[in-house]
Motif scaffolding. Structure first.
Motif, PDB file in Angstrom:
ATOM      1  N   LEU A   4       0.874  -1.179  -0.043  1.00  0.00           N
ATOM      2  CA  LEU A   4      -0.014   0.071  -0.144  1.00  0.00           C
ATOM      3  C   LEU A   4       0.700   1.241   0.103  1.00  0.00           C
ATOM      4  N   LYS A   5       0.307   2.147  -0.758  1.00  0.00           N
ATOM      5  CA  LYS A   5       1.170   3.336  -0.729  1.00  0.00           C
ATOM      6  C   LYS A   5       0.909   4.391   0.322  1.00  0.00           C
ATOM      7  N   ASP A   6       1.631   5.402   0.409  1.00  0.00           N
ATOM      8  CA  ASP A   6       1.310   6.296   1.543  1.00  0.00           C
ATOM      9  C   ASP A   6       1.272   5.755   2.955  1.00  0.00           C
ATOM     10  N   LYS A   7       2.121   4.903   2.920  1.00  0.00           N
ATOM     11  CA  LYS A   7       2.456   4.283   4.350  1.00  0.00           C
ATOM     12  C   LYS A   7       1.202   3.665   5.096  1.00  0.00           C
TER      13      LYS A   7
ATOM     14  N   VAL B 177      10.938  -8.907  -9.572  1.00  0.00           N
ATOM     15  CA  VAL B 177      12.052  -8.464  -8.757  1.00  0.00           C
ATOM     16  C   VAL B 177      11.761  -6.903  -8.775  1.00  0.00           C
ATOM     17  N   ALA B 178      11.608  -6.349 -10.059  1.00  0.00           N
ATOM     18  CA  ALA B 178      11.709  -4.970 -10.276  1.00  0.00           C
ATOM     19  C   ALA B 178      10.471  -4.216  -9.866  1.00  0.00           C
ATOM     20  N   THR B 179       9.508  -4.997  -9.754  1.00  0.00           N
ATOM     21  CA  THR B 179       8.121  -4.520  -9.199  1.00  0.00           C
ATOM     22  C   THR B 179       8.322  -4.322  -7.749  1.00  0.00           C
ATOM     23  N   GLN B 183       8.372  -1.000  -5.722  1.00  0.00           N
ATOM     24  CA  GLN B 183       7.197  -0.649  -4.843  1.00  0.00           C
ATOM     25  C   GLN B 183       7.890  -0.371  -3.053  1.00  0.00           C
ATOM     26  N   GLU B 184       9.130  -0.813  -2.929  1.00  0.00           N
ATOM     27  CA  GLU B 184       9.606  -0.797  -1.773  1.00  0.00           C
ATOM     28  C   GLU B 184      10.595   0.563  -1.930  1.00  0.00           C
ATOM     29  N   GLU B 185      10.260   1.471  -2.817  1.00  0.00           N
ATOM     30  CA  GLU B 185      11.209   2.585  -3.439  1.00  0.00           C
ATOM     31  C   GLU B 185      12.728   2.236  -3.108  1.00  0.00           C
TER      32      GLU B 185
END
Lengths: 247, 235
Positions: A4-7, B177-179, B183-185
């Motif tokens: 989920l975005k925005d923590k 792996v890229a996704t 997503q984890e920035e």
């Protein structure tokens, strides 16, 4: 695995209508969700990964979110309209489907209502004169929407009572799983054939909007019509131009 | 799905499942055994993941020989990856981890999960997917007719690499792996090479090698493909 975005740590869907496509004939339900996301400019709030989903990565599918990257299962939200749309971009791996489906139901069971979109092979419709639409709704969904579903002027869908929706993917199984969890759920599908299913997709969106405008909150232009936006990922829907060398 | 007879119209039963499952039978499928990385010796398949400066994931059809001969020369095998002949290699001198993956989309979600501990610890991750040129979609496809390779990146800031455009995308473990990194920035650079020769030959390998060298990946300057022992046509 839910991202989920925005923590955000969890999804709060208590007031939300959740729309889920099944991977059906012509991918019509996924195309309909594409139209909804692009037209309402829904915001990506997260995604799901699971061994049942073949990973996908690439440029954004929508003009309104150019910096996003596509993934196999994306979650979009229109917070103002309390609408959440799930989008799948890959077929499922059958041996992991049961586990993924139960995770999905667990994740979304807090929703106010769930609408599953699907399609079935056109040649499965036995009576040609009948409506090309069919639905199945849980008892609690029927109760909550008795006025709309009971209005024969508005809704001409046939209630499906069979044990299978051929070409509908896992739509019926997903419907039953939500129903078991007492989630108000409706499955809406259209009889259609493989081909250019972009028209079927827009018809699905329009039909759903007919049932109850507060589902989709598609703002009409005053004359009852509304404009749908085609996402850029629909470019070259049938591949490249045919090479000149063929002729 | 069986091969249709002459004139027989064979309509697929379902689009829903990648692995050709019927819609009414998937509920009865038994849970499968979980895949594991194949370590040598008596370890239980749960060895501690290595911390690397760079994790390179290269994936494609018949990529094993190219990956092991051109990229994994000074590396040692860490483990086998349960997708055909896929493997993970470690170079202690350069602190580079190399995952060479034979394309197997059916297991790709599961294999991605097996590689995530390595992706999590890597300072930098590069993924490279090799695809046949025929899968590249463009409104100006005639322009690419004579190209040996079309190199594209996803979310990369590299002057000489054009961004991949919708509706093109990559699928498989590299995509997984890229996704996850995205997503984890965490930093990730994804590339896809659409080549007109798979498995790669010495000419088709050149754009791939050039790209890897420009990314600072240690690799050979050339590639000699595996010699075929015989031909079906001539002696």
């Amino acid at each position: 695995m839910l991202f989920l975005k925005d923590k955000r740590s969890k999804l709060d869907l208590a007031e939300h209508t959740v729309i889920i496509p099944s991977i059906c004939v012509g991918n019509a339900a996924q195309l309909a969700c594409d139209l909804l996301i692009a037209s309402k400019q829904l915001r990506r709030i997260g995604s799901l990964t699971h061994p049942a989903l073949i990973p996908v990565y690439g440029p954004s599918a929508y003009q309104h979110e150019p910096n996003e990257k596509v993934s196999s299962c994306e979650l979009y939200e229109g917070s103002q309209d309390k609408l959440m749309v799930v989008q799948f971009r890959a077929p499922w791996v059958a041996r992991h489907t049961a586990s993924f489906q139960s995770e999905l139901v667990e994740l979304l069971k807090g929703a106010r209502r769930v609408v599953i979109l699907s399609g079935s092979f056109g040649f499965e419709k036995r009576v040609i004169e009948e409506s090309p639409w069919a639905y199945r709704a849980s008892d609690n969904f029927k109760e909550a929407h008795a006025a709309q579903l009971g209005n024969q002027e508005l809704i001409k869908w046939k209630e499906h009572k069979g044990e299978a929706i051929y070409g509908g993917g896992n739509a019926l199984q997903l419907f039953k799983s939500f129903d078991e969890q007492q989630v108000p759920v409706m499955l809406l599908f259209r009889y259609l054939l493989e081909g250019d299913n972009s028209t079927d997709a827009s018809l699905i969106v329009r039909e759903l909007n007919e049932l109850c405008e507060d589902f989709l909150q598609l703002r009409n232009g005053g004359d009852g019509s509304f404009k749908l936006t085609v996402p850029k990922s629909w470019n070259l829907l049938f591949g490249n131009d045919v090479t000149e060398l063929l002729f | 799905m069986s091969c249709p007879g002459f004139g027989e119209l064979n309509i697929p039963s379902s689009r829903a499942f990648w692995d050709d499952c019927e819609e009414d039978e998937f509920e009865n499928l038994k849970p499968v055994e979980k895949l594991k990385l194949k370590f040598d010796g008596e370890s239980s398949g749960e060895e501690a993941p290595l911390e690397s400066d760079l994790l390179l994931v290269i994936e494609g059809v018949h990529v094993t020989h190219f990956g092991t001969s051109a990229l994994a020369k000074d590396s040692k095998l860490v483990c086998g990856i349960p997708a055909k002949s896929s493997s993970l290699h470690w170079s202690p001198s350069t602190k580079q981890l190399l995952a060479v993956l034979e394309e197997d989309l059916t297991s790709s979600g599961e294999i991605t999960e097996l590689l995530l501990p390595y992706a999590k610890l890597a300072k930098k991750v590069i993924t490279l997917t090799l695809k046949p040129k025929v899968e590249f979609k463009s409104e100006n496809i005639q322009f690419y007719r004579d190209h040996i390779a079309i190199v594209r990146g996803v979310g990369v800031n590299q002057k000489d690499v054009t961004e991949l455009e919708a509706p093109n995308f990559i699928a498989g473990v590299a995509a997984g792996v890229a996704t996850w990194r995205d997503q984890e920035e965490l930093p990730v650079s994804s590339f896809v090479v659409y080549t007109d020769k798979l498995p790669l030959d010495s000419t088709a390998a050149q754009p791939v090698i050039k790209l890897l060298q420009s990314l600072g990946v240690s690799c050979s300057s050339g590639y000699i493909p595996l010699r075929k022992e015989n031909s079906y046509l001539y002696m």
